[in-house]
Design a protein around this motif. Structure first.
Motif, PDB file in Angstrom:
ATOM      1  N   GLY A  76      58.038 -11.847  13.545  1.00 44.76           N
ATOM      2  CA  GLY A  76      57.592 -11.264  12.292  1.00 44.76           C
ATOM      3  C   GLY A  76      58.261  -9.913  12.099  1.00 44.76           C
ATOM      4  O   GLY A  76      58.259  -9.078  13.011  1.00 44.76           O
ATOM      5  N   ASP A 123      58.544  -6.413   9.906  1.00 41.38           N
ATOM      6  CA  ASP A 123      57.967  -5.468   8.948  1.00 41.38           C
ATOM      7  C   ASP A 123      59.074  -5.091   7.969  1.00 41.38           C
ATOM      8  O   ASP A 123      59.889  -4.209   8.236  1.00 41.38           O
ATOM      9  CB  ASP A 123      57.445  -4.256   9.706  1.00 41.38           C
ATOM     10  CG  ASP A 123      56.843  -3.189   8.813  1.00 41.38           C
ATOM     11  OD1 ASP A 123      56.800  -3.396   7.577  1.00 41.38           O
ATOM     12  OD2 ASP A 123      56.421  -2.140   9.339  1.00 41.38           O
ATOM     13  N   TYR A 181      57.631  -9.711   6.061  1.00 42.87           N
ATOM     14  CA  TYR A 181      56.371  -9.358   5.411  1.00 42.87           C
ATOM     15  C   TYR A 181      56.567  -8.063   4.621  1.00 42.87           C
ATOM     16  O   TYR A 181      56.919  -7.034   5.193  1.00 42.87           O
ATOM     17  CB  TYR A 181      55.259  -9.175   6.447  1.00 42.87           C
ATOM     18  CG  TYR A 181      54.907 -10.440   7.190  1.00 42.87           C
ATOM     19  CD1 TYR A 181      53.738 -11.135   6.895  1.00 42.87           C
ATOM     20  CD2 TYR A 181      55.737 -10.958   8.180  1.00 42.87           C
ATOM     21  CE1 TYR A 181      53.412 -12.297   7.564  1.00 42.87           C
ATOM     22  CE2 TYR A 181      55.428 -12.117   8.860  1.00 42.87           C
ATOM     23  CZ  TYR A 181      54.262 -12.784   8.551  1.00 42.87           C
ATOM     24  OH  TYR A 181      53.949 -13.942   9.217  1.00 42.87           O
ATOM     25  N   ASP A 211      55.114  -5.088   1.749  1.00 45.27           N
ATOM     26  CA  ASP A 211      53.955  -4.469   1.097  1.00 45.27           C
ATOM     27  C   ASP A 211      53.975  -4.812  -0.379  1.00 45.27           C
ATOM     28  O   ASP A 211      55.026  -5.112  -0.951  1.00 45.27           O
ATOM     29  CB  ASP A 211      54.014  -2.941   1.218  1.00 45.27           C
ATOM     30  CG  ASP A 211      54.009  -2.460   2.662  1.00 45.27           C
ATOM     31  OD1 ASP A 211      53.537  -3.210   3.536  1.00 45.27           O
ATOM     32  OD2 ASP A 211      54.473  -1.326   2.894  1.00 45.27           O
ATOM     33  N   PHE A 263      59.781 -15.142   3.309  1.00 40.71           N
ATOM     34  CA  PHE A 263      59.201 -13.808   3.194  1.00 40.71           C
ATOM     35  C   PHE A 263      57.953 -13.873   2.342  1.00 40.71           C
ATOM     36  O   PHE A 263      57.786 -14.765   1.506  1.00 40.71           O
ATOM     37  CB  PHE A 263      60.200 -12.798   2.625  1.00 40.71           C
ATOM     38  CG  PHE A 263      60.721 -13.096   1.255  1.00 40.71           C
ATOM     39  CD1 PHE A 263      60.066 -12.637   0.118  1.00 40.71           C
ATOM     40  CD2 PHE A 263      61.878 -13.839   1.082  1.00 40.71           C
ATOM     41  CE1 PHE A 263      60.546 -12.894  -1.146  1.00 40.71           C
ATOM     42  CE2 PHE A 263      62.374 -14.110  -0.173  1.00 40.71           C
ATOM     43  CZ  PHE A 263      61.711 -13.639  -1.299  1.00 40.71           C
ATOM     44  N   LEU A 264      57.067 -12.914   2.563  1.00 42.42           N
ATOM     45  CA  LEU A 264      55.773 -12.870   1.899  1.00 42.42           C
ATOM     46  C   LEU A 264      55.484 -11.459   1.425  1.00 42.42           C
ATOM     47  O   LEU A 264      55.731 -10.497   2.154  1.00 42.42           O
ATOM     48  CB  LEU A 264      54.669 -13.306   2.870  1.00 42.42           C
ATOM     49  CG  LEU A 264      53.235 -13.039   2.405  1.00 42.42           C
ATOM     50  CD1 LEU A 264      52.824 -14.080   1.386  1.00 42.42           C
ATOM     51  CD2 LEU A 264      52.283 -13.027   3.579  1.00 42.42           C
ATOM     52  N   THR A 265      54.985 -11.320   0.205  1.00 44.94           N
ATOM     53  CA  THR A 265      54.478 -10.047  -0.277  1.00 44.94           C
ATOM     54  C   THR A 265      52.972 -10.043  -0.105  1.00 44.94           C
ATOM     55  O   THR A 265      52.267 -10.854  -0.719  1.00 44.94           O
ATOM     56  CB  THR A 265      54.841  -9.819  -1.754  1.00 44.94           C
ATOM     57  OG1 THR A 265      56.258  -9.802  -1.891  1.00 44.94           O
ATOM     58  CG2 THR A 265      54.271  -8.494  -2.243  1.00 44.94           C
ATOM     59  N   CYS A 266      52.470  -9.170   0.741  1.00 53.07           N
ATOM     60  CA  CYS A 266      51.038  -9.096   1.018  1.00 53.07           C
ATOM     61  C   CYS A 266      50.350  -8.211  -0.015  1.00 53.07           C
ATOM     62  O   CYS A 266      50.997  -7.411  -0.693  1.00 53.07           O
ATOM     63  CB  CYS A 266      50.803  -8.536   2.415  1.00 53.07           C
ATOM     64  SG  CYS A 266      51.574  -9.475   3.737  1.00 53.07           S
ATOM     65  N   ALA A 300      51.408  -4.444   4.587  1.00 51.65           N
ATOM     66  CA  ALA A 300      51.525  -5.684   5.350  1.00 51.65           C
ATOM     67  C   ALA A 300      51.166  -5.527   6.821  1.00 51.65           C
ATOM     68  O   ALA A 300      51.073  -6.529   7.532  1.00 51.65           O
ATOM     69  CB  ALA A 300      52.951  -6.223   5.233  1.00 51.65           C
ATOM     70  N   THR A 356      48.125  -7.706   8.133  1.00 52.52           N
ATOM     71  CA  THR A 356      48.399  -9.138   8.087  1.00 52.52           C
ATOM     72  C   THR A 356      49.382  -9.518   9.185  1.00 52.52           C
ATOM     73  O   THR A 356      49.180 -10.500   9.914  1.00 52.52           O
ATOM     74  CB  THR A 356      48.965  -9.539   6.718  1.00 52.52           C
ATOM     75  OG1 THR A 356      48.014  -9.225   5.708  1.00 52.52           O
ATOM     76  CG2 THR A 356      49.276 -11.025   6.678  1.00 52.52           C
ATOM     77  N   LEU A 357      50.443  -8.745   9.333  1.00 46.58           N
ATOM     78  CA  LEU A 357      51.454  -9.039  10.337  1.00 46.58           C
ATOM     79  C   LEU A 357      50.874  -8.932  11.745  1.00 46.58           C
ATOM     80  O   LEU A 357      51.135  -9.780  12.605  1.00 46.58           O
ATOM     81  CB  LEU A 357      52.639  -8.091  10.168  1.00 46.58           C
ATOM     82  CG  LEU A 357      53.840  -8.244  11.108  1.00 46.58           C
ATOM     83  CD1 LEU A 357      54.302  -9.692  11.174  1.00 46.58           C
ATOM     84  CD2 LEU A 357      54.971  -7.339  10.661  1.00 46.58           C
ATOM     85  N   LEU A 362      50.039 -16.985   2.217  1.00 44.35           N
ATOM     86  CA  LEU A 362      50.981 -16.996   3.333  1.00 44.35           C
ATOM     87  C   LEU A 362      50.950 -18.344   4.048  1.00 44.35           C
ATOM     88  O   LEU A 362      51.982 -18.933   4.352  1.00 44.35           O
ATOM     89  CB  LEU A 362      50.604 -15.879   4.305  1.00 44.35           C
ATOM     90  CG  LEU A 362      51.450 -15.663   5.559  1.00 44.35           C
ATOM     91  CD1 LEU A 362      51.388 -14.193   5.950  1.00 44.35           C
ATOM     92  CD2 LEU A 362      50.943 -16.493   6.712  1.00 44.35           C
TER      93      LEU A 362
END
Length: 427
Positions: A47, A49, A103, A105, A170-173, A177, A180-181, A384
């Protein structure tokens, strides 16, 4: 001069850099990936950041540039140059059979993130001021600008475009992030081997392996190394794939950090994080109207990004003293000072307790402990999971109450006992 706000636990990265334990935890990620594939038949995943990676890549571009060029790189970094650096980083991981999951923000703060609003707002103010400075320079109203580095406001959007082209996940939290990560990487069912970041918060979260981005190098069979400039990890693609080439980095766990700091348990580590300054407590500790640091009797840092915060080494020694059975008088005195500092400043007390909550159990921020319905962070996690970035048992988080109680004490005496005989909480 304007300085960018630092991330995570103030002073922790500097303290651990070059520490003997850092050499002990340095390992081959290539070997770990090969062993993982031999055991599972799958590529090892890490993962990443993403905001921290973007910041690090842009900072390294800035450092490679000259003074005047650096100003323009900060204002409008070349998409071509940035793309090349990011492609090199991703390609290096894939060359060593490691697949990154990114991940990001989101621009806004969720309700759970309000505790660090002052820190986040401070970072945005630095960026806004820099943009104004550069606009004045362009329009002839200024002869020069402050050359302190800042991360370009559009870096994440550039990174997402590159990642899409390279078919990365990829994910936008919702909000930041980090939690979550940390929660995803801390759940063994998710097969996320480690977290790559430059945020020292990840040194502290339990149950994860953390690789600082600036520790990554490619070691070649002839003894030479590529890096730690991330854009140099994959020169031409051929060198990094050379037989015997190894991607190496420091692989930290919470236990390694406690060993380096000579702390007895995780509660002592969380206490160090609260007292030396983190994204929640640092704004309160530095505020001129509070005297928490003076009450504790710890020296303040004189200059730099940490100016006004408690000296890190002195803070660690203070926490060690709390449970030092060889000096009961000192332990009792330190405990009394800490209880007084917390009792006299309600804002610090709230940030202090929240520090214990989020570091001991990052899932606490994601999971709504008191409500059965999905919180905004639950929905982010659901997004996610359904996007197949994190399959498996992690989905249970959406329907189950957390089974691990946060260490956050309701009363300060739970962390700092009124008598040394009850000091088992910190032993």
């Amino acid at each position: 001069p304007l300085l960018p706000a630092s991330m995570g636990v103030r002073g922790l990265t500097s303290f651990l850099r070059g520490h003997p334990v850092a050499a002990e935890v340095t390992t081959s990620l290539t070997q770990a990936a090969h062993e993982f594939y031999a055991r599972t038949g799958r590529v090892m995943r890490v993962g990443v950041d993403a905001p921290s990676l973007v910041h690090k890549l842009q900072e390294q571009m800035w450092r490679r540039a000259g003074n005047e060029t650096a100003v323009w790189l900060c204002a409008l970094p070349s998409l071509v140059s940035f793309e090349a650096a990011l492609v090199a980083f991703i390609s290096s991981l894939r060359a060593h059979y490691i697949e990154p999951l990114f991940y990001f923000d989101s621009p806004s703060l969720s309700g759970e993130d309000q505790a660090k609003r002052a820190t986040v707002v401070g970072r945005h103010e630095v960026k806004i001021a820099k943009v104004v400075e550069i606009q004045n320079l362009c329009e002839g109203f200024a002869a020069d600008v402050n050359d302190a580095f800042f991360s370009c406001p559009f870096g994440s959007e550039q990174a997402m475009a590159v990642m899409s082209q390279m078919e990365c996940q990829f994910l936008t939290c919702l909000g930041e992030a980090d939690f979550t990560l940390a929660s995803v990487a801390g759940d063994a069912a998710n097969d996320v081997y480690a977290v790559l970041s430059q945020d020292s918060d990840f040194f502290v979260f339990p149950g994860i392996r953390y690789v600082p981005l600036d520790s990554l190098v490619v070691a070649l069979p002839d003894g030479t190394q590529l890096g730690p400039d991330l854009s140099l990890l994959h020169v031409g693609g051929v060198t990094a794939r050379a037989p015997g080439a190894q991607l190496r980095g420091e692989l930290w766990t919470q236990g390694d950090v406690m060993r380096a700091l000579e702390l007895r348990n995780a509660n002592q580590l969380y206490l160090v994080c609260a007292l030396c300054g983190n994204d929640f407590t640092a704004p309160v500790l530095k505020a001129p109207e509070t005297n928490v640091v003076e009450t504790l009797g710890i020296r303040r840092v004189a200059g730099g990004l940490a100016a006004g915060l408690p000296n890190f080494a002195d803070t660690v020694q203070f926490v060690r003293s709390l449970s030092d059975t060889s000096d009961a008088a000192r332990a009792t005195k330190c405990g009394a000072l800490l209880r007084k500092a917390v009792a006299e400043c309600g804002e610090f007390e709230a940030a202090f307790k929240y520090t214990f909550e989020v570091y001991s159990n990052p899932q606490h921020v994601i999971a709504a402990e008191q409500t059965p319905s999905l919180s905004p962070r639950h929905r982010a996690l659901a997004s996610l999971i359904t996007s197949s970035v994190v399959p498996g048992k992690c989905a249970q988080i959406l329907n189950e109450q957390p089974t691990t109680r946060a260490v956050c004490p309701e009363q300060i005496d739970e962390v700092v006992p009124s008598s040394l005989d009850a000091a088992g909480y910190l032993r």
